[in-house]
Design a protein around this motif. Structure first.
Motif, PDB file in Angstrom:
ATOM      1  N   GLY A 475       0.992  -1.307   0.112  1.00 17.63           N
ATOM      2  CA  GLY A 475       0.054   0.284   0.243  1.00 17.63           C
ATOM      3  C   GLY A 475       1.196   1.568   0.026  1.00 17.63           C
ATOM      4  O   GLY A 475       0.111   2.223   0.272  1.00 17.63           O
ATOM      5  N   ALA A 476       1.782   0.934  -0.246  1.00 21.05           N
ATOM      6  CA  ALA A 476       3.186   2.513  -0.708  1.00 21.05           C
ATOM      7  C   ALA A 476       2.870   3.423  -1.551  1.00 21.05           C
ATOM      8  O   ALA A 476       2.439   3.060  -2.464  1.00 21.05           O
ATOM      9  CB  ALA A 476       4.398   2.180  -0.446  1.00 21.05           C
ATOM     10  N   THR A 477       3.076   4.675  -1.916  1.00 21.67           N
ATOM     11  CA  THR A 477       2.203   5.605  -2.112  1.00 21.67           C
ATOM     12  C   THR A 477       3.254   4.851  -3.660  1.00 21.67           C
ATOM     13  O   THR A 477       4.211   5.625  -3.176  1.00 21.67           O
ATOM     14  CB  THR A 477       2.896   6.865  -1.892  1.00 21.67           C
ATOM     15  OG1 THR A 477       1.932   6.760  -0.569  1.00 21.67           O
ATOM     16  CG2 THR A 477       2.170   7.912  -2.518  1.00 21.67           C
ATOM     17  N   GLU A 478       3.002   5.965  -4.447  1.00 27.17           N
ATOM     18  CA  GLU A 478       3.594   5.461  -5.818  1.00 27.17           C
ATOM     19  C   GLU A 478       3.835   7.274  -6.156  1.00 27.17           C
ATOM     20  O   GLU A 478       3.258   7.517  -6.627  1.00 27.17           O
ATOM     21  CB  GLU A 478       2.652   5.057  -7.164  1.00 27.17           C
ATOM     22  CG  GLU A 478       2.751   3.834  -6.876  1.00 27.17           C
ATOM     23  CD  GLU A 478       1.888   2.277  -7.858  1.00 27.17           C
ATOM     24  OE1 GLU A 478       1.703   2.778  -9.027  1.00 27.17           O
ATOM     25  OE2 GLU A 478       0.120   3.038  -7.725  1.00 27.17           O
ATOM     26  N   LEU A 479       5.606   7.473  -5.462  1.00 25.62           N
ATOM     27  CA  LEU A 479       5.595   8.943  -6.217  1.00 25.62           C
ATOM     28  C   LEU A 479       5.301   9.127  -7.180  1.00 25.62           C
ATOM     29  O   LEU A 479       5.186  10.199  -7.561  1.00 25.62           O
ATOM     30  CB  LEU A 479       6.839   8.447  -4.793  1.00 25.62           C
ATOM     31  CG  LEU A 479       6.418   8.756  -3.121  1.00 25.62           C
ATOM     32  CD1 LEU A 479       8.048   8.828  -2.759  1.00 25.62           C
ATOM     33  CD2 LEU A 479       5.728   9.917  -2.675  1.00 25.62           C
ATOM     34  N   THR A 480       6.655   8.170  -8.274  1.00 24.18           N
ATOM     35  CA  THR A 480       6.631   8.420  -9.541  1.00 24.18           C
ATOM     36  C   THR A 480       5.491   9.373 -10.137  1.00 24.18           C
ATOM     37  O   THR A 480       5.430   9.887 -11.027  1.00 24.18           O
ATOM     38  CB  THR A 480       8.410   7.765  -9.875  1.00 24.18           C
ATOM     39  OG1 THR A 480       9.708   7.539  -9.029  1.00 24.18           O
ATOM     40  CG2 THR A 480       7.939   8.193 -11.556  1.00 24.18           C
TER      41      THR A 480
END
Length: 520
Positions: A475-480
């Motif tokens: 569930g980590a944020t997709e920063l790119t």
């Protein structure tokens, strides 16, 4: 109920940088079963390298390695760990304008132009600076951004014609949110000083220093990365060719008729192609708002010592209409292994001006090479039958080669999806497309998977795959994908991998600030 022949938790389509990034992360974490598919026998995708029968290498366009991510660096260094696996270069780039070589970036080096053009550019920059001080309205498109930042003089002389040659659409039809660090905004005081003192500005940009592999071209990097993965998880060539994607049953049908079931799908194919393979009329309709240009790569292999005016130059830009290409790379300068060794004997095909050789007997080198890129679209058609001839003529017109240059090899390859164009309509389409796909368990990522040129470099593309896996598993944020300005605003976004989770060391300071998407 029909059961698939194989089932995996995460299925990855495409063995380019994005797909390999996803596979690398899946393999590293070891928390899910996975499989990687690609219709090509060789990994690399749009970062692959071709070799001619004479032994000249050509990339799929002008690729170099510079990075915003430590994780990306670590993976490449694992794949190619030796110091002699790489060459490191200081970028030497110029713009060909008015029969002069103007140092890149053009807008910072107008001191090299004829006096009349200097005056025109300076007047435009002064007008732009005055307008910027009083205007309360943001530029609405790329053209307005150019005029606001640089003025009409630079716009007409360089920015408009060059960008049309690159994108194959007018600047008025492009948005300006994608720009980030890709276009240098000139500083009026510095430019004025350099004009008066007749000085040039220093190197600029994230690729002022870059790496290039010693062997195999850019494609050699991705072959090496693929070699760090278990072979049993890779299906390449005919057995990895996808014919149909059934989002309802979460099944992919391959060319050989076999089916693969999946829990989540990371697709790096062009999102318009994905929608077609899904047979989803709504998604297909949404992709019609996405525009792209086709890229033609033309290579010329030459015998002899490269001319003095070429020297150690890396790549060159061409805004004028005396040549069909927008960029030329002196590909032989990147690695001595990008062309045959001098001892190899090759016949001369022709002189550059079209005259025949008296003898076609093979002779030794040395050799050097040029690689040109030409765009095509419905707004910018080209004559493909004449593309090599027109390119050679353009090389003569722009003093890249002389008329009597000995050509020993030519190369041409057309890439239908070359550049994902950041048009005015793009973001509205993506805001509907990508969430609809993700709701079906499909993560469409990559240069044409997520259709965001601003995060379309090799490092970005690789991390789009890594972050998609982190989102699927943790569930980590997709920063790119979601915050391009943020990842592009630092020379190297430090990434660490702690307990299988991606952690951005500077991210916590920005959480909740409401300005994560703004350029720092």
């Amino acid at each position: 109920m029909t059961y698939p022949d194989t089932y995996v938790d995460v299925l990855v389509i495409g063995a380019g940088p994005t797909g390999l990034g996803a596979a690398k992360r899946l393999n590293q974490l070891g928390e899910a079963s996975w499989l990687l598919l690609d219709s090509s026998e060789t990994p690399g995708g749009l970062a692959s390298t071709d070799i001619t029968r004479e032994g000249f290498l050509y990339d799929v366009g002008g690729h170099v390695i510079f990075s915003h991510y430590k994780y990306f660096d670590d993976c490449l260094n694992e794949a190619l760990p030796r110091e002699d696996d790489w060459y490191t270069h200081q970028r030497i780039s110029y713009v060909r304008c008015k029969n002069l070589w103007v140092p890149y970036p053009f807008q910072n080096n107008i001191s090299m132009l004829p006096k009349d053009d200097q005056v025109s550019c300076m007047n435009g920059m002064i007008d732009a600076a005055l307008e910027a001080r009083v205007s309360n309205k943001k530029p609405q498109n790329f053209d307005e951004w150019i005029v606001r930042m640089m003025g009409e003089g630079i716009a007409d002389l360089f920015m408009r014609p060059y960008n049309f040659k690159v994108w194959a659409v007018p600047t008025t039809k492009m948005q300006c949110e994608w720009l980030g660090e890709r276009v240098a905004a000139p500083d009026l005081k510095t430019v004025t000083k350099n004009v008066i003192l007749q000085k040039t500005a220093g190197n600029w940009g994230p690729n002022a220093t870059f790496r290039f592999p010693a062997h195999g071209g850019t494609g050699g990097i991705w072959i090496a990365v693929a070699d760090t993965l278990p072979k049993g998880n890779l299906r390449l060539g005919a057995k990895g060719t996808v014919e149909r994607v059934d989002a309802e049953s979460k099944t992919v049908t391959l060319k050989d008729g076999k089916t693969i079931g999946y829990g989540r799908l990371v697709s790096t194919m062009a999102v318009d192609s994905l929608a077609e393979k899904m047979g989803d009329k709504e998604l297909v309709s949404l992709t019609k708002a996405l525009f792209y240009s086709t890229t033609h790569v033309v290579g010329i292999g030459l015998r002899g010592v490269r001319p003095k005016n070429i020297g150690d130059k890396c790549w060159l830009y061409f805004p004028e209409d005396d040549c069909p290409f927008y960029r030329a790379t002196i590909f032989s300068n990147y690695s001595p292994n990008n062309q045959p060794q001098a001892s190899v004997k090759l016949p001369t095909i022709r002189r550059a001006d079209g005259t025949e050789q008296n003898s076609h007997e093979p002779e030794e080198g040395p050799y050097w090479s040029l690689m040109m890129e030409i765009s095509e679209s419905s707004m910018k058609p080209i004559n493909e039958e004449r593309i090599i001839e027109d390119t050679i003529k353009g090389c003569i017109n722009t003093s890249l080669i002389s008329g009597d240059a000995e050509i020993v090899s030519t190369y041409h390859r057309r890439f239908d999806h070359g550049y994902p164009t950041p048009t005015l309509e793009r973001d509205d389409a993506l805001k509907q497309l990508l969430p609809k796909l993700q709701a079906k368990g499909i993560y469409s990522r990559g240069r044409f998977g997520s259709w965001k040129y601003e995060v379309g470099n090799q490092d970005h593309s690789f991390m789009l795959g890594v972050e998609a896996v982190d989102n699927i598993l943790h569930g980590a944020t997709e920063l790119t994908l979601n915050y391009p300005d943020f990842v592009n605003s630092r020379a190297n976004v430090e990434r660490s991998l702690v307990e299988g989770k991606a952690v951005l060391s500077t991210f916590s300071a920005h959480q909740g600030a409401g300005k994560l998407g703004e350029r720092a």
